[in-house]
Motif scaffolding. Sequence first.
Motif, PDB file in Angstrom:
ATOM      1  N   THR A 171       0.854  -1.193   0.000  1.00 38.38           N
ATOM      2  CA  THR A 171       0.000   0.000   0.000  1.00 38.38           C
ATOM      3  C   THR A 171       0.893   1.247   0.000  1.00 38.38           C
ATOM      4  O   THR A 171       2.110   1.158   0.138  1.00 38.38           O
ATOM      5  CB  THR A 171      -0.890   0.035   1.258  1.00 38.38           C
ATOM      6  N   ASP A 172       0.270   2.410  -0.114  1.00 41.74           N
ATOM      7  CA  ASP A 172       1.031   3.659  -0.014  1.00 41.74           C
ATOM      8  C   ASP A 172       1.722   3.763   1.341  1.00 41.74           C
ATOM      9  O   ASP A 172       2.874   4.194   1.423  1.00 41.74           O
ATOM     10  CB  ASP A 172       0.117   4.875  -0.233  1.00 41.74           C
ATOM     11  N   ARG A 213       4.704   1.503   1.266  1.00 41.16           N
ATOM     12  CA  ARG A 213       5.801   2.091   0.491  1.00 41.16           C
ATOM     13  C   ARG A 213       6.494   3.194   1.285  1.00 41.16           C
ATOM     14  O   ARG A 213       7.714   3.336   1.228  1.00 41.16           O
ATOM     15  CB  ARG A 213       5.297   2.619  -0.849  1.00 41.16           C
ATOM     16  N   SER A 214       5.721   3.965   2.053  1.00 36.73           N
ATOM     17  CA  SER A 214       6.343   5.023   2.861  1.00 36.73           C
ATOM     18  C   SER A 214       7.202   4.416   3.972  1.00 36.73           C
ATOM     19  O   SER A 214       8.214   4.991   4.361  1.00 36.73           O
ATOM     20  CB  SER A 214       5.283   5.964   3.446  1.00 36.73           C
TER      21      SER A 214
END
Length: 138
Positions: free
Chosen positions: A102-103, A106-107
């Motif tokens: 997910t975003d 990734r962060s």
Amino acid sequence: MSGAVLSLKNRMPGARREIDLADLDFSNCPVRDMMQQIGGKWSTLLLEVLAAQPHRFGELRRLLPDISQRMLTQTLRDLQRDGYIAREVFPTKPPSVEYSMTDLGRSLYQPLSQLLNWAEANHEAVRAARSRFDSVDS
């Protein structure tokens, strides 16, 4: 935790965090809470694999042959629960499931990859230090 921990936003990379330990609520520590999950034996490896591309369950089993099916299922659920990965079910017969980053995942992976690179680069130095320590301690 109280407001004693400074925000890490807009901080210089490598800058030392300034924390007043006297004011910390260790029973509600965000760092401990987050590190408990991502520091698990399999979580980091799964995040590493999923950072490259989405994978189906069977592919993950083949990529990490030492993990049991039960542990893979539990670790994927934990990562999904924390919002790092997404699970998508495809309407095939039998249904197939794919896991992807997910975003939020990734962060997380951006700083995690730096730690993984550091671990690879320094593994031998740490092993040598352990060996020296253990030989003196014996």
